[in-house]
Enzyme design. Structure first.
Site, short mmCIF file in Angstrom:
data_model
loop_
_atom_site.label_atom_id
_atom_site.label_comp_id
_atom_site.label_asym_id
_atom_site.label_seq_id
_atom_site.Cartn_x
_atom_site.Cartn_y
_atom_site.Cartn_z
N SER A 1 0.86 -1.19 0.00
CA SER A 1 0.00 0.00 0.00
C SER A 1 0.89 1.24 0.00
O SER A 1 1.90 1.28 0.70
CB SER A 1 -0.87 0.00 1.26
OG SER A 1 -1.44 1.27 1.45
N ASP B 1 -13.19 7.75 -2.66
CA ASP B 1 -12.77 7.61 -4.07
C ASP B 1 -13.46 8.62 -5.00
O ASP B 1 -12.82 9.17 -5.90
CB ASP B 1 -13.05 6.19 -4.57
CG ASP B 1 -12.00 5.21 -4.09
OD1 ASP B 1 -10.90 5.65 -3.71
OD2 ASP B 1 -12.29 4.00 -4.08
N LEU C 1 -8.06 5.38 -13.80
CA LEU C 1 -7.82 5.17 -12.37
C LEU C 1 -6.53 4.39 -12.13
O LEU C 1 -5.96 4.43 -11.04
CB LEU C 1 -8.99 4.41 -11.74
CG LEU C 1 -10.07 5.29 -11.11
CD1 LEU C 1 -10.63 6.26 -12.13
CD2 LEU C 1 -11.17 4.47 -10.50
N LYS D 1 -13.98 -4.81 3.18
CA LYS D 1 -14.91 -3.70 2.91
C LYS D 1 -16.38 -4.07 3.19
O LYS D 1 -17.11 -3.29 3.79
CB LYS D 1 -14.75 -3.23 1.48
CG LYS D 1 -13.43 -2.52 1.25
CD LYS D 1 -13.34 -1.95 -0.13
CE LYS D 1 -12.12 -1.05 -0.25
NZ LYS D 1 -12.20 -0.16 -1.38
N SER E 1 -0.36 4.15 0.89
CA SER E 1 -0.95 5.09 1.84
C SER E 1 0.03 5.51 2.94
O SER E 1 0.06 6.69 3.31
CB SER E 1 -2.21 4.50 2.46
OG SER E 1 -3.17 4.31 1.45
N TYR F 1 -2.77 3.46 -11.95
CA TYR F 1 -1.55 4.29 -11.83
C TYR F 1 -0.28 3.45 -11.82
O TYR F 1 0.81 3.98 -11.57
CB TYR F 1 -1.61 5.21 -10.60
CG TYR F 1 -1.84 4.50 -9.30
CD1 TYR F 1 -3.12 4.34 -8.80
CD2 TYR F 1 -0.78 3.98 -8.58
CE1 TYR F 1 -3.35 3.69 -7.61
CE2 TYR F 1 -0.99 3.32 -7.38
CZ TYR F 1 -2.29 3.18 -6.91
OH TYR F 1 -2.50 2.52 -5.72
N ALA G 1 -17.97 -1.16 -13.86
CA ALA G 1 -19.15 -0.96 -13.00
C ALA G 1 -18.90 -1.51 -11.60
O ALA G 1 -19.81 -2.01 -10.94
CB ALA G 1 -20.36 -1.65 -13.65
N GLY G 2 -17.65 -1.42 -11.13
CA GLY G 2 -17.30 -1.93 -9.80
C GLY G 2 -17.44 -0.84 -8.74
O GLY G 2 -18.12 0.17 -8.94
N GLY G 3 -16.75 -1.06 -7.62
CA GLY G 3 -16.85 -0.14 -6.49
C GLY G 3 -16.40 1.28 -6.82
O GLY G 3 -17.06 2.26 -6.44
N SER G 4 -15.29 1.40 -7.56
CA SER G 4 -14.80 2.75 -7.86
C SER G 4 -15.74 3.45 -8.85
O SER G 4 -15.94 4.66 -8.76
CB SER G 4 -13.37 2.70 -8.39
OG SER G 4 -13.31 1.90 -9.54
P1 NAP Z 1 -13.91 -3.82 -8.79
O1 NAP Z 1 -15.01 -3.39 -7.89
O2 NAP Z 1 -13.39 -5.19 -8.67
O3 NAP Z 1 -14.42 -3.60 -10.32
C1 NAP Z 1 -13.61 -3.98 -11.40
C2 NAP Z 1 -14.26 -3.58 -12.71
O4 NAP Z 1 -13.32 -3.85 -13.75
C3 NAP Z 1 -15.52 -4.34 -13.04
O5 NAP Z 1 -16.38 -3.51 -13.78
C4 NAP Z 1 -14.98 -5.48 -13.93
O6 NAP Z 1 -15.94 -5.98 -14.84
C5 NAP Z 1 -13.89 -4.76 -14.70
N1 NAP Z 1 -12.84 -5.65 -15.17
C6 NAP Z 1 -11.87 -6.25 -14.44
N2 NAP Z 1 -11.06 -6.99 -15.22
C7 NAP Z 1 -11.55 -6.87 -16.49
C8 NAP Z 1 -11.16 -7.40 -17.75
N3 NAP Z 1 -10.10 -8.22 -17.86
N4 NAP Z 1 -11.86 -7.06 -18.84
C9 NAP Z 1 -12.93 -6.23 -18.74
N5 NAP Z 1 -13.35 -5.70 -17.57
C10 NAP Z 1 -12.67 -6.01 -16.45
O7 NAP Z 1 -12.65 -2.86 -8.68
P2 NAP Z 1 -12.59 -1.31 -8.25
O8 NAP Z 1 -12.45 -1.23 -6.77
O9 NAP Z 1 -13.70 -0.57 -8.91
O10 NAP Z 1 -11.16 -0.88 -8.87
C11 NAP Z 1 -10.99 -0.85 -10.26
C12 NAP Z 1 -9.61 -0.29 -10.61
O11 NAP Z 1 -9.47 1.04 -10.15
C13 NAP Z 1 -8.44 -1.08 -10.01
O12 NAP Z 1 -7.42 -1.11 -10.97
C14 NAP Z 1 -8.02 -0.22 -8.83
O13 NAP Z 1 -6.67 -0.39 -8.50
C15 NAP Z 1 -8.29 1.16 -9.38
N6 NAP Z 1 -8.54 2.17 -8.34
C16 NAP Z 1 -7.72 3.25 -8.33
C17 NAP Z 1 -7.95 4.23 -7.38
C18 NAP Z 1 -7.07 5.45 -7.37
O14 NAP Z 1 -7.04 6.15 -6.35
N7 NAP Z 1 -6.39 5.75 -8.44
C19 NAP Z 1 -8.99 4.10 -6.44
C20 NAP Z 1 -9.80 2.97 -6.50
C21 NAP Z 1 -9.57 2.01 -7.46
P3 NAP Z 1 -17.02 -7.11 -14.42
O15 NAP Z 1 -18.15 -6.40 -13.75
O16 NAP Z 1 -17.39 -7.73 -15.72
O17 NAP Z 1 -16.30 -8.06 -13.49
#
Ligand code: NAP
Length: 278
Positions: A14, A101, A216, A65, A16, A218, A128-131
């Site tokens: 992390s 976020d 998102l 979470k 952080s 990095y 369409a995930g958490g972020s």
């Molecule tokens: P999450 O809840 O697991 O959601 C992941 C999303 O990505 C879902 O929509 C998933 O689709 C899609 N996905 C994953 N692998 C894929 C692939 N191979 N092909 C197509 N779609 C794919 O994750 P999250 O928490 O939203 O985080 C997503 C990303 O954002 C991560 O890389 C995380 O590190 C990054 N992030 C960055 C920050 C920042 O501060 N910069 C903050 C939060 C998150 P499905 O619904 O089909 O599974």
């Protein structure tokens, strides 16, 4: 001395601690931010007795979470709307939680593209995930007219459309070219393009000249997605700035000072991501 931490199991690498300990030092605040591995079976005890464990608050990461949602007595409006949290803090002795976020994304967008006007505009969100949930909630508050979601699993995008109402809808891949002609903002919230993950391949040619493309991810600091957008002359926003901006919210709640995201801090964390960063 006030202490905060990030909890997970296992506690993955992390960034952080670098961020929060930089601010503690910069502002001369006697405090510490550390990583704590907390087993799922110990989470209830850890959160309920946070003070006894020595902390004023914590960040919550995988796999805690969902369980944390059930353990924190007061969830703010963003958490209630999005069903996701990442920051826990004490207020007048009561445990509360928020999700940073959406705010981090928005603040970084505004810092990178000053004066970017989202009012009545259309955004396309990949994922369409958490972020994605957190960002959609914040962008709707910023006045966007339409948010279209492209997702590998369309039913998850439909769930978000149902959650957020008529301004949010599913966009199927075959309509991306047409719909992207009127998009002011395109955001990748999937992990595609991250080191070790599949690449993100998106056709950017139809986006209007003034469009902004954000990622998102990095790691790497500049993804192929952003490089392609730059090659098209579009303005871009990277993921590391969001990480720094989202951290300001927790820092203020724990240590009582809203910290600044400086170039010096950006460089410090960028160097940790990529030792060749200059
Ligand atoms: P999450 O809840 O697991 O959601 C992941 C999303 O990505 C879902 O929509 C998933 O689709 C899609 N996905 C994953 N692998 C894929 C692939 N191979 N092909 C197509 N779609 C794919 O994750 P999250 O928490 O939203 O985080 C997503 C990303 O954002 C991560 O890389 C995380 O590190 C990054 N992030 C960055 C920050 C920042 O501060 N910069 C903050 C939060 C998150 P499905 O619904 O089909 O599974």
């Amino acid at each position: 001395m006030k202490k905060a931490c990030v909890i997970g199991y296992p506690i993955a690498h992390s960034r952080s601690p670098i961020i929060h300990n930089y601010w503690l030092k910069t502002y001369g605040i006697e405090g510490l931010y550390e990583k704590r591995e907390v087993r799922p079976e110990d989470l209830a005890d850890f959160l309920t007795n946070l003070v006894d464990h020595g902390y004023v608050g914590c960040n919550v990461t995988i796999p805690h979470k969902e369980q944390a949602l059930r353990l924190i007595p007061i969830l703010d409006g963003v958490v209630r709307k999005t069903g996701s949290l990442n920051t826990v803090y004490l207020e007048n002795g009561t445990l509360k939680a928020t999700s940073t976020d959406g705010e981090g994304f928005y603040q970084n967008l505004m810092a990178t593209i000053p004066g970017f006007d989202l009012t009545e505009k259309t955004a396309i969100i990949l994922g369409a995930g958490g972020s994605a949930r957190a960002i959609i909630e914040r962008l709707l508050r910023a006045g966007l007219a339409q948010i279209k979601i492209v997702n590998r699993t369309p039913s998850k995008a439909e769930e978000l459309a149902a959650l957020f109402g008529p301004k949010v809808s599913l966009l199927t891949g075959d309509r991306f070219g047409i719909e992207s002609k009127s998009a002011a903002l395109l955001v990748n919230t999937t992990s595609q393009g991250m080191k070790g993950q599949p690449p993100l391949e998106v056709e950017l040619s139809a986006l209007p000249e003034g469009a902004v493309v954000a990622d998102l991810v990095y790691v790497p600091l500049k993804t192929e997605f952003l490089k392609n957008a730059e090659a098209r002359g579009l303005r871009t926003v990277g993921g590391l700035g969001m990480l720094l901006h989202q951290a300001t919210v927790g820092f203020e709640k724990w240590f009582g000072k809203r910290p600044l995201v400086t170039n010096e801090l950006y460089r410090l964390v960028a160097k940790d991501v990529d030792p060749d960063f200059t």
